[in-house]
Scaffold this active site. Sequence first.
Site, PDB file in Angstrom:
ATOM      1  N   LYS A 241       0.717  -1.338   0.176  1.00  0.00           N
ATOM      2  CA  LYS A 241       0.013   0.112  -0.030  1.00  0.00           C
ATOM      3  C   LYS A 241       0.795   1.143   0.164  1.00  0.00           C
ATOM      4  CE  LYS A 241      -4.414  -1.533   1.262  1.00  0.00           C
ATOM      5  NZ  LYS A 241      -5.667  -1.811   2.275  1.00  0.00           N
ATOM      6  N   ARG A 275      -3.757  -9.944   4.929  1.00  0.00           N
ATOM      7  CA  ARG A 275      -4.196 -10.165   3.474  1.00  0.00           C
ATOM      8  C   ARG A 275      -3.079  -9.506   2.672  1.00  0.00           C
ATOM      9  NH1 ARG A 275      -6.285  -6.447  -0.476  1.00  0.00           N
ATOM     10  NH2 ARG A 275      -7.886  -7.423  -1.764  1.00  0.00           N
TER      11      ARG A 275
HETATM   12  N1  HH2 Z   1      -7.521  -3.577   0.789  1.00  0.00           N
HETATM   13  C1  HH2 Z   1      -7.748  -3.542  -0.778  1.00  0.00           C
HETATM   14  C2  HH2 Z   1      -9.025  -3.992  -1.285  1.00  0.00           C
HETATM   15  N2  HH2 Z   1      -9.726  -4.986  -0.218  1.00  0.00           N
HETATM   16  N3  HH2 Z   1     -10.270  -5.595   1.920  1.00  0.00           N
HETATM   17  C3  HH2 Z   1      -9.972  -5.637   3.102  1.00  0.00           C
HETATM   18  N4  HH2 Z   1     -10.470  -6.299   3.901  1.00  0.00           N
HETATM   19  N5  HH2 Z   1      -8.941  -4.940   3.651  1.00  0.00           N
HETATM   20  C4  HH2 Z   1      -8.101  -3.972   2.915  1.00  0.00           C
HETATM   21  O1  HH2 Z   1      -7.065  -3.597   3.452  1.00  0.00           O
HETATM   22  C5  HH2 Z   1      -8.349  -4.170   1.395  1.00  0.00           C
HETATM   23  C6  HH2 Z   1      -9.470  -4.706   0.902  1.00  0.00           C
HETATM   24  C7  HH2 Z   1      -6.883  -2.598  -1.748  1.00  0.00           C
HETATM   25  O2  HH2 Z   1      -5.969  -3.493  -2.119  1.00  0.00           O
HETATM   26  P1  HH2 Z   1      -5.731  -4.033  -3.747  1.00  0.00           P
HETATM   27  O3  HH2 Z   1      -6.898  -5.278  -3.538  1.00  0.00           O
HETATM   28  O4  HH2 Z   1      -4.557  -4.898  -3.650  1.00  0.00           O
HETATM   29  O5  HH2 Z   1      -6.211  -3.058  -4.519  1.00  0.00           O
HETATM   30  P2  HH2 Z   1      -7.395  -2.411  -5.392  1.00  0.00           P
HETATM   31  O6  HH2 Z   1      -8.478  -2.088  -4.448  1.00  0.00           O
HETATM   32  O7  HH2 Z   1      -6.596  -1.581  -6.418  1.00  0.00           O
HETATM   33  O8  HH2 Z   1      -7.811  -3.691  -6.257  1.00  0.00           O
END
Ligand code: HH2
Length: 295
Positions: A241, A275
């Site tokens: 992040k 995660r």
């Molecule tokens: N962070 C992201 C997405 N979903 N869900 C939970 N429960 N907690 C988190 O911290 C979280 C989440 C963002 O990360 P990522 O899926 O890698 O990116 P994007 O939203 O750009 O797909």
Amino acid sequence: MTTPPPRSGTPYSFLFTPHREAVLRCGRYTLRLNRPLIMGVVNVTPDSFSDGGHYADCQRAIERARALVDEGADILDIGGESTRPGAQPVALEEERRRVLPVLDGLASGSVPVSVDTRTPQLMLEALAAGASMINDINALEADDALRIVAASEAAVCLMHKQGEPQTMQDHPAYDDVVEEVSAYLRDRAAAAIAAGIARERIVIDPGFGFGKTLEHNLELLRSLDRIAAAGLPVLAGLSRKGMLGRLTGREVSERIYASVAAALIAAQKGAAIVRVHDVAATRDALRIWGAVAAR
Ligand code: HH2
């Protein structure tokens, strides 16, 4: 709060957690929470901040997910909508087209599949198609979301965010970030329990980077044990992040070391689930800690 005395043979015996003997019920799977679990992320999107475009093709996403299981993922998290700061919402039809074929290819596998969605209709369809967990950055606040998840046996992750992804990083503001996030998560967990979702199906998440400044994120990480004190398993999503980029000056593709460090700190602070995108590296780090901790 004091840490209970270690039990012989219990891994992670200095893990700060009130739920050491606890389990997470996710559909037909029951996961023991006696060590930090690893949730491996696969974003079936063109625009996710770290892996956008890599696994937008269904077959590649399935292969990636299977590789993450081989690396040690305990849960898979499949997402069809980026919620990074500034992201545009995705239409149901498109989110469905991205997520359901991948879920179909993975749902009968050895680990539970979580679907990362805030769309109630997709929750319904994903649960019917074998999802074992719903990961909702909206904490089941949308109309019908509580009812839909309650009618299943799936687990749910209730996440805190301030504002909406498009604008949430404009002016995040709190009087006491840890207290406000904890209170929100307690309220949402109470609403979920009142709707008929058993405690053993609920995970809470402070939502790192979702309407938080760097200082807010650091304060939440420092105080994750206070959030864990609610007695519910805590999920921490710090992987790759922006806060890690701010602290190291590194681009997304170079944040693996910082991500592993952050996951390890989160686990030591009581996170039950981390995660992550980099499963093998995280697993190795957690194993070293586990070996030191086991007595
Ligand atoms: N962070 C992201 C997405 N979903 N869900 C939970 N429960 N907690 C988190 O911290 C979280 C989440 C963002 O990360 P990522 O899926 O890698 O990116 P994007 O939203 O750009 O797909």
